[in-house]
Motif scaffolding. Structure first.
Motif, PDB file in Angstrom:
ATOM      1  N   ALA A 110       0.837  -1.198   0.000  1.00 25.63           N
ATOM      2  CA  ALA A 110       0.000   0.000   0.000  1.00 25.63           C
ATOM      3  C   ALA A 110       0.878   1.257   0.000  1.00 25.63           C
ATOM      4  O   ALA A 110       1.870   1.335   0.720  1.00 25.63           O
ATOM      5  CB  ALA A 110      -0.920  -0.007   1.220  1.00 25.63           C
ATOM      6  N   GLY A 111       0.509   2.215  -0.833  1.00 27.23           N
ATOM      7  CA  GLY A 111       1.223   3.489  -0.868  1.00 27.23           C
ATOM      8  C   GLY A 111       2.489   3.478  -1.696  1.00 27.23           C
ATOM      9  O   GLY A 111       3.175   4.492  -1.809  1.00 27.23           O
ATOM     10  N   LYS A 112       2.833   2.326  -2.251  1.00 27.65           N
ATOM     11  CA  LYS A 112       4.042   2.267  -3.081  1.00 27.65           C
ATOM     12  C   LYS A 112       3.717   2.715  -4.507  1.00 27.65           C
ATOM     13  O   LYS A 112       2.630   2.443  -5.012  1.00 27.65           O
ATOM     14  CB  LYS A 112       4.601   0.831  -3.137  1.00 27.65           C
ATOM     15  CG  LYS A 112       4.787   0.168  -1.785  1.00 27.65           C
ATOM     16  CD  LYS A 112       5.909   0.795  -0.991  1.00 27.65           C
ATOM     17  CE  LYS A 112       6.002   0.126   0.383  1.00 27.65           C
ATOM     18  NZ  LYS A 112       6.976   0.823   1.254  1.00 27.65           N
ATOM     19  N   SER A 113       4.687   3.346  -5.133  1.00 25.68           N
ATOM     20  CA  SER A 113       4.534   3.673  -6.552  1.00 25.68           C
ATOM     21  C   SER A 113       5.139   2.543  -7.366  1.00 25.68           C
ATOM     22  O   SER A 113       6.243   2.097  -7.078  1.00 25.68           O
ATOM     23  CB  SER A 113       5.277   4.966  -6.881  1.00 25.68           C
ATOM     24  OG  SER A 113       4.782   6.016  -6.092  1.00 25.68           O
ATOM     25  N   PHE A 114       4.404   2.106  -8.375  1.00 24.68           N
ATOM     26  CA  PHE A 114       4.892   1.001  -9.205  1.00 24.68           C
ATOM     27  C   PHE A 114       5.495   1.516 -10.506  1.00 24.68           C
ATOM     28  O   PHE A 114       4.922   2.377 -11.172  1.00 24.68           O
ATOM     29  CB  PHE A 114       3.755   0.031  -9.529  1.00 24.68           C
ATOM     30  CG  PHE A 114       3.576  -1.028  -8.474  1.00 24.68           C
ATOM     31  CD1 PHE A 114       4.293  -2.213  -8.541  1.00 24.68           C
ATOM     32  CD2 PHE A 114       2.699  -0.824  -7.415  1.00 24.68           C
ATOM     33  CE1 PHE A 114       4.133  -3.189  -7.564  1.00 24.68           C
ATOM     34  CE2 PHE A 114       2.541  -1.794  -6.436  1.00 24.68           C
ATOM     35  CZ  PHE A 114       3.258  -2.978  -6.506  1.00 24.68           C
ATOM     36  N   ARG A 115       6.650   0.958 -10.838  1.00 27.48           N
ATOM     37  CA  ARG A 115       7.272   1.281 -12.133  1.00 27.48           C
ATOM     38  C   ARG A 115       7.283   0.026 -13.003  1.00 27.48           C
ATOM     39  O   ARG A 115       7.414  -1.086 -12.490  1.00 27.48           O
ATOM     40  CB  ARG A 115       8.721   1.758 -11.938  1.00 27.48           C
ATOM     41  CG  ARG A 115       8.861   2.925 -10.983  1.00 27.48           C
ATOM     42  CD  ARG A 115      10.148   3.714 -11.180  1.00 27.48           C
ATOM     43  NE  ARG A 115      11.388   2.975 -11.052  1.00 27.48           N
ATOM     44  CZ  ARG A 115      12.578   3.557 -10.848  1.00 27.48           C
ATOM     45  NH1 ARG A 115      12.669   4.892 -10.776  1.00 27.48           N
ATOM     46  NH2 ARG A 115      13.668   2.845 -10.739  1.00 27.48           N
ATOM     47  N   LEU A 116       7.150   0.246 -14.301  1.00 31.88           N
ATOM     48  CA  LEU A 116       7.156  -0.868 -15.244  1.00 31.88           C
ATOM     49  C   LEU A 116       8.386  -0.752 -16.159  1.00 31.88           C
ATOM     50  O   LEU A 116       8.451   0.129 -17.002  1.00 31.88           O
ATOM     51  CB  LEU A 116       5.871  -0.830 -16.086  1.00 31.88           C
ATOM     52  CG  LEU A 116       5.522  -2.113 -16.832  1.00 31.88           C
ATOM     53  CD1 LEU A 116       5.103  -3.221 -15.876  1.00 31.88           C
ATOM     54  CD2 LEU A 116       4.410  -1.838 -17.845  1.00 31.88           C
ATOM     55  N   PRO A 117       9.387  -1.631 -15.959  1.00 31.93           N
ATOM     56  CA  PRO A 117      10.608  -1.540 -16.772  1.00 31.93           C
ATOM     57  C   PRO A 117      10.372  -1.946 -18.234  1.00 31.93           C
ATOM     58  O   PRO A 117       9.764  -2.980 -18.507  1.00 31.93           O
ATOM     59  CB  PRO A 117      11.563  -2.533 -16.095  1.00 31.93           C
ATOM     60  CG  PRO A 117      11.007  -2.728 -14.712  1.00 31.93           C
ATOM     61  CD  PRO A 117       9.525  -2.623 -14.870  1.00 31.93           C
ATOM     62  N   ILE A 118      10.855  -1.118 -19.137  1.00 32.57           N
ATOM     63  CA  ILE A 118      10.660  -1.267 -20.591  1.00 32.57           C
ATOM     64  C   ILE A 118      11.970  -0.838 -21.258  1.00 32.57           C
ATOM     65  O   ILE A 118      12.623   0.068 -20.772  1.00 32.57           O
ATOM     66  CB  ILE A 118       9.516  -0.304 -21.056  1.00 32.57           C
ATOM     67  CG1 ILE A 118       8.172  -0.688 -20.441  1.00 32.57           C
ATOM     68  CG2 ILE A 118       9.413  -0.205 -22.563  1.00 32.57           C
ATOM     69  CD1 ILE A 118       7.580  -1.987 -20.941  1.00 32.57           C
ATOM     70  N   PRO A 119      12.353  -1.472 -22.376  1.00 34.71           N
ATOM     71  CA  PRO A 119      13.596  -1.013 -23.025  1.00 34.71           C
ATOM     72  C   PRO A 119      13.462   0.387 -23.622  1.00 34.71           C
ATOM     73  O   PRO A 119      12.401   0.743 -24.139  1.00 34.71           O
ATOM     74  CB  PRO A 119      13.826  -2.051 -24.142  1.00 34.71           C
ATOM     75  CG  PRO A 119      12.524  -2.743 -24.331  1.00 34.71           C
ATOM     76  CD  PRO A 119      11.767  -2.639 -23.048  1.00 34.71           C
TER      77      PRO A 119
END
Ligand SMILES: [Zn+2]
Lengths: 339, 323
Positions: B127-136
């Motif tokens: 909860a409260g975390k920001s999610f990042r999506l790794p992409i080239p």
């Protein structure tokens, strides 16, 4: 000094060979604690006996023990040399893992690591010359984490001393042909220069034939250094995988060439004709007296029956070219410790 | 200066997870069972790490590498063979470009990753975390691509199209889902910049500091590129490989900045000293508004136990920095 005469185009292997299915099962049982240390050692001995016989039946002149006792080429030595630690596997690609060791202390030679392997191989082979393989200092360092030494060069230097002691131990027990495996050699172009010096240091003062196997590498980076490998007499290189392109780069090659004619990453079994054609192509640039024939790399990733057929094809291809060489008056070559 | 911590790229995939992937590929594991394993293993592994993190990723658990399977979501691209990932003993599948490239209207591999993120974010720990999506990144994508079409004459053209027709639609696509795009751009390097025009490639990239984080690592980056890009996006630099960047931050920082500082070496098991690392980072204190403390690159180069220790280090550095 010439000790032995070999047939022209002596055939050999790079090292690893698929383990028999029953050995893989035995190893599993051993790890589960279901069989004893003695039983697994007996299984290893039986496997080496079988694999050496298999190579000889295929017609290979210079067999090796198929690295039946080694799970992995760096791990095997890192488990024995003092100063390494294993934190767990890392992924190399897809779902394939490698138990990458970490150097956490000063490395120390633990005493002979491969001498027993060699003595057993010598005992079971009927051939006058057999090959022992040992992973080179640069590749051990490159495939390890370095927590202890101030630089990678310092680490490789230490490893070169350790491997040098091992080579001495092998020669003391009669080994005549030792191959240092350095698949990582050209991974970091800026390091090749000092790596060459340290490989020479590794093989310094060794009274045996020392080969160097470098595979799936950038040979454009390697070839300019060939003359500088003062302690190395033979380079076992991979060419089948490259479709035998760039052979012209072998022009002026000053050492013996262990010419890779079998693609170990492809299940298709090469025909003897293909093998012969490739050898004839190589002979445009390398004198037959300087040519050994081998697969590109270890065969361990192939099913065993494919590995066997590939060796048989390799030898049949060689026999075709040997007949042609007889007409040119070339029947045999001396086994040279130094070139 | 505010300080945050972040996971960059993936987290080491456990062996049992890998076994599940293998069994699924062989058809020995059903879709539902597979997903149970995915969620269980990801939760188990990331749960220990997430307490030390402000930004977290999907762990790239569903990815073999930065290209595979993402490139399956791009029209005109076929999955290639294994090639070395820079000078690491790690191999990735290269993209084979067979025609004009475009993000597919239903990017299924991205959807699966988003599904995993959604399942994780429902967990109290996340909860409260920001999610990042790794992409080239575009330069890295072009660098690894084999062009087998007359559609593109060079890497710059390919990278420009990748920005316009793959990245921009993707940024739009995930924006509504509350995700940050983490662009992996090791090929934004001083040597590569002479071959590919980074300026032209990045001109049309949409998004801003909040939702686009561009992470450069390994190679020495061109300072001008860092300056230009950091005025528009959040930039990550590799201070393990390029510590000299700290000597003259004004040469590459582009105004009011959020910078990701890659200070933890993800390619060595040796643990950094948090005190020393915090001291190093204080050099940036009056230069940037916020700093994201992270590893220089993906933690997947490390054994799982060490990856956990290094993640804990991030939080310790953050605490020291706050003092
Ligand atoms: Zn090899």
């Amino acid at each position: 000094m010439v000790d032995y005469i070999l047939p022209a185009l002596p055939t050999s292997v790079i090292g690893s060979y698929p383990r028999p299915a029953w050995l893989r099962r035995m190893i599993k049982y051993y790890r589960m604690g279901r069989i004893s240390e003695d039983a697994i050692q007996e299984a290893y001995d039986d496997a080496v006996t079988t694999i050496v016989r298999e190579q000889e039946l295929a017609g290979v002149d210079i067999p090796a023990d198929g690295e039946q006792r080694r799970d992995e080429m760096v791990e095997y030595f890192a488990h024995q040399i003092k100063g390494f630690k294993f934190y767990g596997p890392v992924r190399v690609w897809g779902n394939n893992y490698f138990n990458k060791p970490a150097v956490v202390d000063k490395l120390e030679y633990p005493g002979p690591m491969t001498v027993e392997e060699y003595l057993f191989l010598r005992q079971v082979s009927t051939r006058p010359i057999v090959k022992v393989t040992i992973t080179g200092p640069y590749t051990i360092a490159d495939w390890s984490f370095n927590e202890y030494y101030p630089s990678k060069e310092d680490l490789v230097k230490e490893l070169s001393n350790i491997i040098n002691q091992e080579l001495h131990a092998l020669v003391d027990h009669g080994a005549q042909f030792i191959q240092i495996d350095e698949p990582a050699l050209t991974t970091h172009p800026e390091e090749v220069e000092w790596a060459v010096d340290l490989i020479n240091r590794t093989a310094k003062g060794i009274d045996a034939k020392i080969g160097l196997h470098v595979c799936y590498s950038n040979y454009d980076l390697l070839f300019p250094y060939i003359d500088e490998f003062t302690e190395i007499s033979q380079f076992a290189l991979e060419f089948a995988n490259r479709g035998f392109n760039d052979l012209h780069k072998l022009k002026g090659f000053s050492k013996e060439l262990g010419f890779g004619v079998i693609d170990v990453h492809n299940r298709r079994v090469e025909s003897p004709e293909e093998v012969a054609l490739a050898i004839r192509k190589a002979m445009k640039y390398v004198e037959p007296e300087m040519l050994y024939i081998n697969p590109d790399c270890g065969l361990k990733l192939q099913p065993r029956n494919v590995a066997k057929k590939k060796l048989e094809s390799m030898v049949r291809g060689v026999l075709m070219v040997r007949e042609e060489l007889v007409k040119r008056g070339v029947r045999s070559i001396p086994f040279r410790k130094r070139v | 200066m505010q300080a945050f911590t972040s996971l960059t790229g993936g987290f080491p995939r456990t062996r049992s997870f890998a076994n599940a992937v293998r069994r699924k590929e062989k058809g020995k594991l059903g879709v539902d069972e597979f997903w149970e394993t995915v969620v269980r293993e990801t939760k188990r592994s990331l749960a220990r790490a997430v307490r030390y993190l402000d930004y977290v990723t999907d762990g790239m658990y569903l990815c073999d590498d930065i290209f595979n399977p993402f490139i399956k979501d791009i029209e005109g691209v076929k999955r290639g063979w294994l090639v070395r990932f820079y000078d690491n003993n790690f191999f990735v599948r290269n993209p084979i470009v067979r025609g004009k490239i475009r993000l597919k209207p239903n990017p299924s591999t991205v959807d699966e990753r988003i599904r995993l993120v959604n399942l994780l974010s429902r967990e109290p720990l996340f909860a409260g975390k920001s999610f990042r999506l790794p992409i080239p990144g575009p330069l890295t994508f072009a660098d690894f691509s084999v062009i087998e079409t007359s559609e593109y004459n060079d890497n710059t053209q390919l990278a420009v199209d990748y920005v316009k027709d793959v990245l921009n639609p993707l940024i739009e696509y995930v924006r509504g889902k509350g995700l940050i795009i983490e662009i992996h751009e090791p090929s934004l390097s001083a040597s590569q910049a002479s071959i590919v025009d980074w300026n032209e490639v990045y001109r049309d990239l949409i998004g801003g500091k909040e939702n686009v984080h561009i992470i450069q690592y390994f190679n020495q980056p061109p300072l001008e590129a860092l300056q230009t890009l950091s005025s528009r996006f959040t930039i990550g630099v590799d201070l393990v490989e390029n510590p000299s960047l700290l000597d003259n931050p004004d040469d590459w920082l582009g105004g009011e900045s959020v910078i990701q500082a890659g200070v933890i070496d993800a390619r060595n098991t040796k643990l950094e000293d948090p005190q020393e690392t915090a001291k190093t980072l204080k050099q940036l204190a009056d230069k940037v508004d916020a700093i994201i403390i992270s590893s220089n690159t993906t933690l997947e180069f490390l054994p799982e136990t060490v990856a956990h220790r290094k993640t804990r280090l991030l939080a310790r550095i953050k605490n020291k920095l706050a003092r």
